[in-house]
Design a protein around this motif. Structure first.
Motif, PDB file in Angstrom:
ATOM      1  N   PHE A  59       4.572  -1.819  -9.125  1.00  0.00           N
ATOM      2  CA  PHE A  59       4.615  -0.509  -8.476  1.00  0.00           C
ATOM      3  C   PHE A  59       5.749   0.314  -9.061  1.00  0.00           C
TER       4      PHE A  59
ATOM      5  N   ALA B  98      -5.629  -1.242  -7.688  1.00  0.00           N
ATOM      6  CA  ALA B  98      -4.763  -0.792  -6.593  1.00  0.00           C
ATOM      7  C   ALA B  98      -4.937  -1.740  -5.418  1.00  0.00           C
TER       8      ALA B  98
ATOM      9  N   GLU C 142       2.158   2.041  -3.258  1.00  0.00           N
ATOM     10  CA  GLU C 142       1.080   2.296  -4.226  1.00  0.00           C
ATOM     11  C   GLU C 142       1.030   1.210  -5.300  1.00  0.00           C
TER      12      GLU C 142
ATOM     13  N   GLU D  98      -4.892  -1.302  -2.284  1.00  0.00           N
ATOM     14  CA  GLU D  98      -5.778  -0.862  -1.202  1.00  0.00           C
ATOM     15  C   GLU D  98      -7.248  -1.031  -1.559  1.00  0.00           C
ATOM     16  N   ASP D  99      -7.558  -1.131  -2.852  1.00  0.00           N
ATOM     17  CA  ASP D  99      -8.935  -1.398  -3.283  1.00  0.00           C
ATOM     18  C   ASP D  99      -9.199  -2.896  -3.399  1.00  0.00           C
TER      19      ASP D  99
ATOM     20  N   VAL E 168       0.857  -1.201   0.000  1.00  0.00           N
ATOM     21  CA  VAL E 168       0.000   0.000   0.000  1.00  0.00           C
ATOM     22  C   VAL E 168       0.883   1.239   0.000  1.00  0.00           C
TER      23      VAL E 168
ATOM     24  N   LYS F 149      -0.138  -2.106  -7.493  1.00  0.00           N
ATOM     25  CA  LYS F 149      -1.359  -2.585  -8.148  1.00  0.00           C
ATOM     26  C   LYS F 149      -1.206  -4.077  -8.400  1.00  0.00           C
TER      27      LYS F 149
END
Length: 139
Positions: free
Chosen positions: A131, A107, A87, A109-110, A84, A89
């Motif tokens: 990333f 992502a 960042e 975090e999603d 996270v 994916k």
């Protein structure tokens, strides 16, 4: 729960850590030991190496994979918080009824929506984690 089990362990492309342009691309079958031993990650994403060092015992680091850690979505998943911060994916692949490969990037975090829950669909596999190479002032 019933269903099919797919063994990804023989797909060598999923065990690679590489730099592509300004990104680091890591296969989902990369073990935590491979993360710890990666020259690329030790120079470009030390945060992830430190997270890998915190994973269980050497036996777990030798067998446990970054993709398994993410898809398990444990509240104690050591790598997810580092990813996270980076960042990252996740690249998810599936095959449609005509045999065409579908891909979607989400992502991290999603992707992890709750403890033990992700957005992974039944017909998908996580193939890669991607990333941007972090900018480190002075290097």
């Amino acid at each position: 729960m019933s269903g099919n089990i797919i063994d990804l362990s023989k797909i060598e492309e999923l065990k690679v850590i590489k730099i592509q342009s300004d990104e680091i691309n890591m296969g989902s079958m990369v073990t935590f030991t491979s993360i710890l031993n990666s020259e690329v990650l030790s120079k470009k994403a030390k945060l992830l190496c430190k997270a890998a060092a915190a994973v269980g015992s050497p036996q777990i680091r030798n067998r446990g994979t970054i993709g398994g850690n993410i898809c398990n979505a444990s509240a104690a998943a050591d790598a997810v918080s580092s990813l996270v911060c980076l960042e990252a994916k996740v690249d998810l692949k599936s095959m449609d009824t005509k045999g065409a490969i579908q891909s979607r990037m989400i992502a991290i975090e999603d992707f992890v929506i709750a403890s033990g829950k992700t957005l992974l669909e039944k017909n998908e596999i996580l193939t890669n984690i991607v990333f941007k190479i972090p900018y480190i002032d002075g290097l």
